[in-house]
Design a protein around this motif. Sequence first.
Motif, PDB file in Angstrom:
ATOM      1  N   TYR A 198      88.187  75.403  41.474  1.00 20.52           N
ATOM      2  CA  TYR A 198      88.408  74.833  40.138  1.00 20.52           C
ATOM      3  C   TYR A 198      87.829  75.814  39.124  1.00 20.52           C
ATOM      4  CZ  TYR A 198      89.550  70.520  42.583  1.00 20.52           C
ATOM      5  OH  TYR A 198      90.134  69.588  43.411  1.00 20.52           O
ATOM      6  N   GLY A 199      88.727  76.604  38.529  1.00 19.42           N
ATOM      7  CA  GLY A 199      88.290  77.679  37.654  1.00 19.42           C
ATOM      8  C   GLY A 199      87.776  77.233  36.299  1.00 19.42           C
ATOM      9  N   GLN A 200      88.128  76.025  35.857  1.00 19.29           N
ATOM     10  CA  GLN A 200      87.635  75.555  34.567  1.00 19.29           C
ATOM     11  C   GLN A 200      86.119  75.314  34.646  1.00 19.29           C
ATOM     12  OE1 GLN A 200      89.838  74.032  36.470  1.00 19.29           O
ATOM     13  NE2 GLN A 200      91.820  73.920  35.435  1.00 19.29           N
ATOM     14  N   GLN A 201      85.410  75.844  33.672  1.00 15.94           N
ATOM     15  CA  GLN A 201      83.950  75.736  33.704  1.00 15.94           C
ATOM     16  C   GLN A 201      83.476  74.286  33.684  1.00 15.94           C
ATOM     17  OE1 GLN A 201      81.870  78.171  30.896  1.00 15.94           O
ATOM     18  NE2 GLN A 201      82.715  80.080  31.704  1.00 15.94           N
ATOM     19  N   ILE A 202      84.256  73.418  33.073  1.00 18.40           N
ATOM     20  CA  ILE A 202      83.857  72.019  32.987  1.00 18.40           C
ATOM     21  C   ILE A 202      83.777  71.378  34.370  1.00 18.40           C
ATOM     22  CG2 ILE A 202      86.221  71.211  32.731  1.00 18.40           C
ATOM     23  CD1 ILE A 202      83.035  69.753  31.093  1.00 18.40           C
ATOM     24  N   ALA A 203      84.524  71.921  35.336  1.00 15.90           N
ATOM     25  CA  ALA A 203      84.524  71.337  36.674  1.00 15.90           C
ATOM     26  C   ALA A 203      83.153  71.464  37.323  1.00 15.90           C
ATOM     27  CB  ALA A 203      85.597  72.004  37.541  1.00 15.90           C
ATOM     28  N   TYR A 205      80.236  72.307  35.840  1.00  9.60           N
ATOM     29  CA  TYR A 205      79.196  71.642  35.037  1.00  9.60           C
ATOM     30  C   TYR A 205      79.339  70.124  35.120  1.00  9.60           C
ATOM     31  CZ  TYR A 205      77.982  76.148  32.985  1.00  9.60           C
ATOM     32  OH  TYR A 205      77.568  77.441  32.802  1.00  9.60           O
ATOM     33  N   ASN A 258      80.487  79.585  38.138  1.00 16.62           N
ATOM     34  CA  ASN A 258      81.432  79.851  37.046  1.00 16.62           C
ATOM     35  C   ASN A 258      81.525  81.326  36.684  1.00 16.62           C
ATOM     36  OD1 ASN A 258      82.487  77.288  36.548  1.00 16.62           O
ATOM     37  ND2 ASN A 258      80.792  76.716  35.206  1.00 16.62           N
ATOM     38  N   LYS A 261      84.713  82.502  40.566  1.00 19.56           N
ATOM     39  CA  LYS A 261      85.995  81.806  40.532  1.00 19.56           C
ATOM     40  C   LYS A 261      85.872  80.352  40.116  1.00 19.56           C
ATOM     41  CE  LYS A 261      88.330  84.507  44.142  1.00 19.56           C
ATOM     42  NZ  LYS A 261      89.008  84.418  45.474  1.00 19.56           N
ATOM     43  N   GLY A 262      84.659  79.858  40.006  1.00 18.33           N
ATOM     44  CA  GLY A 262      84.471  78.456  39.665  1.00 18.33           C
ATOM     45  C   GLY A 262      83.974  77.646  40.851  1.00 18.33           C
TER      46      GLY A 262
END
Length: 422
Positions: A198-203, A205, A258, A261-262
């Motif tokens: 899951y590349g989105q940083q919100i994932a 965090y 992050n 690759k996340g």
Amino acid sequence: MPKGGVNAPVPVAAEATPAVDPRLIVRQEGVKGYLGEFKRRLSSGELGSVPVVLALIVIWAVFGSLNSSFLSAQNLSNLSQQIVGTGMIAIGVVFVLLLGEIDLSVGSVSGLCAAIYAVLSVTHGVNQGVALLCALVGGAVVGLIQGFFFAKVGVPAFVVTLAGNLGWNGLMLQILGSQGTVNLPGTDVVSKLYSTFYGQQIAAYGAAFFGVALFLVASLFDAQRRRAAGIPSRPLADIVLRTVLLAIVAFLAAYTLNQYKGLPLALLIFLIFIVVLEYMLRRTAYGRKIFALGGNIEGARRAGISVPTIRITVFMICSTMAAVGGLFLAAQIQSASQTSGGGNLLMNAIAAAVIGGTSLFGGRGSTWSALLGALVIGSIQSGMNIEGLSNAIQFMITGAVLLAAVVIDSLARRTQKAAGRA
């Protein structure tokens, strides 16, 4: 009338004071209290996960100083993904060790279940979900068979699972057939579970925030429940301190992931298994029965616990987790082959559980041991690979770490007996 005409004083019963856990008293004394409690736990053999955490810090510090790439985001992310297969198997081993038993078949079972999935989904074109379910059910059935011979027939677990180690490996070879290797396409469900990020940083965090929040809510609820029952509970300051420390570790891990690759889906699934099964061990009647059997089997039997049922189900859990781990390991190398489940996998899985803090003598351990132990073993292997050291050196050092963990466990148990806490 007493002599002298004076009434003798009647003793007055002292006012009852509520029992207070001494561990909670020292916590209320600030830093000095925590140091005092640490000394008390050390003197009574209650080391917990302290030795393995210190060992992990030392390992990372040593390899980080030798090569800066060891602590890079890429290497740590790869490490967190690569330990999942062995860690899943180690979770099942923890359950068996809590009974004071051992399962020597987990390596072969992992290879067998990986072969079942690969042959059904690739060779025979069975729906991937059905093939995955068949592999997991296969693991549970293996545990049922081995648990039956152990709990009902009375064959020692060592002998049953040693025979299983040979028999299930033979069945795996039979399933694979003359071809010997079945390659996974890389787009199948198991491969995606392992390789997805899951590349989105919100994932990352968000997962860290959810984990910390869950810990805080669970701790507050537990403290309230204990206060309502009139038994000692953790002070609010203690809960806050633990939550802050967990938050630092969780968000630092999320930040590191992050940078590459996340969040790896495999790591997230691993953590979910750890939390759910830890809850089952600590917060359910079934889990308490497992600890009771490991601590005193005769006492558990007299308390009305169905010893055979607990034993059989524990071996079923162990073999099912071996199946889960085998599937992740197959996805890691994109195939199921005649070497699946072989090599040093069995020793690494058992070593991860023991190094992580689960006692070989039963009655003490945690699913978190699987994570900590797998991190120690994975870190040693990763660091030595970066330094270009041979497998021979890796095996010797891993064996030395395992021996050290068992020695610490034995000394802790002896200290607990001397302190009257075993």
